[in-house]
Design a protein around this motif. Structure first.
Motif, PDB file in Angstrom:
ATOM      1  N   GLU A   1      -4.411  19.417   8.908  1.00  0.00           N
ATOM      2  CA  GLU A   1      -3.469  20.403   9.435  1.00  0.00           C
ATOM      3  C   GLU A   1      -3.091  20.112  10.889  1.00  0.00           C
ATOM      4  O   GLU A   1      -1.940  20.255  11.280  1.00  0.00           O
ATOM      5  N   ARG A   2      -4.028  19.719  11.699  1.00  0.00           N
ATOM      6  CA  ARG A   2      -3.753  19.505  13.120  1.00  0.00           C
ATOM      7  C   ARG A   2      -3.357  18.059  13.452  1.00  0.00           C
ATOM      8  O   ARG A   2      -2.927  17.794  14.569  1.00  0.00           O
ATOM      9  N   LEU A   3      -3.506  17.151  12.510  1.00  0.00           N
ATOM     10  CA  LEU A   3      -3.220  15.729  12.779  1.00  0.00           C
ATOM     11  C   LEU A   3      -1.746  15.482  13.130  1.00  0.00           C
ATOM     12  O   LEU A   3      -1.476  14.767  14.105  1.00  0.00           O
ATOM     13  N   PRO A   4      -0.738  16.055  12.444  1.00  0.00           N
ATOM     14  CA  PRO A   4       0.668  15.781  12.836  1.00  0.00           C
ATOM     15  C   PRO A   4       1.001  16.281  14.238  1.00  0.00           C
ATOM     16  O   PRO A   4       1.672  15.598  15.011  1.00  0.00           O
ATOM     17  N   LYS A   5       0.512  17.462  14.616  1.00  0.00           N
ATOM     18  CA  LYS A   5       0.768  17.980  15.964  1.00  0.00           C
ATOM     19  C   LYS A   5       0.128  17.074  17.007  1.00  0.00           C
ATOM     20  O   LYS A   5       0.722  16.761  18.051  1.00  0.00           O
TER      21      LYS A   5
END
Length: 179
Positions: free
Chosen positions: A23-27
């Motif tokens: 969930e936080r990897l693209p940001k």
């Protein structure tokens, strides 16, 4: 900057996926990319400023060289001008202008009178001499005949051409508008 190969980038991506989660990897990837872009832009601007400073320093040196060359040229030209002026003054001071002017002569020195006749000729006056005297003395009432008083051939031809034109002009015809 840093030299990363494909295998190292793949290893960093796998560790980031495990640590950060999906969930936080693209940001985080976007933020890392923007930070990396900012760092690249800052490094590029610093490089550009340094090269501009180097160019400015080179231009200052070239300007200083040019100014010294121009100043030396000015002084050299000034010294050449002064030496030329001094030599010209030395030459002109040796000349006396009144020695170069020829002596003034009168018609009597050449053996003729004021009308161009030989001096001492008889006093009888011919028609030609009278006309010549009248021409030389403009204060007399009678101007000399011929010479500059006649119109040129061109003016005479134009006068003849003007005299041959018809004296009347046709009247203009009036137009009537139809309604």
């Amino acid at each position: 900057m840093f030299d990363f190969g494909f295998s190292e980038l793949l290893l960093i991506g796998a560790v980031a996926l495990v640590v950060l989660g999906p969930e936080r990897l693209p940001k985080a990837a976007r933020m890392a990319g923007s930070l990396f872009g900012r760092v690249q832009r800052m490094v590029g601007s610093v490089k550009q400023e340094l090269s501009a400073q180097v160019e400015m320093e080179e231009l200052r040196k070239a300007k200083q060289e040019f100014e010294t060359a121009a100043e030396s040229f000015r002084t050299e030209i000034g010294s050449v001008g002064e030496s030329a002026q001094n030599s010209l003054n030395a030459i002109s001071s040796g000349l006396k202008p009144w020695e170069r002017v020829p002596e003034q002569h009168t018609p009597a020195d050449f053996g003729v009178d004021e009308y161009g006749r030989p001096a001492g000729a008889d006093s009888t006056e011919t028609e030609q001499d009278a006309a010549w005297k009248a021409y030389l003395r403009p204060s007399e009432k009678k101007p000399p005949t011929g010479g500059f008083q006649t119109a040129s051939l061109h003016k005479q031809a134009m006068r003849r051409k003007r005299d041959m034109r018809p004296r009347h002009r046709p009247k203009p015809q009036l137009r009537v508008r139809k309604k």
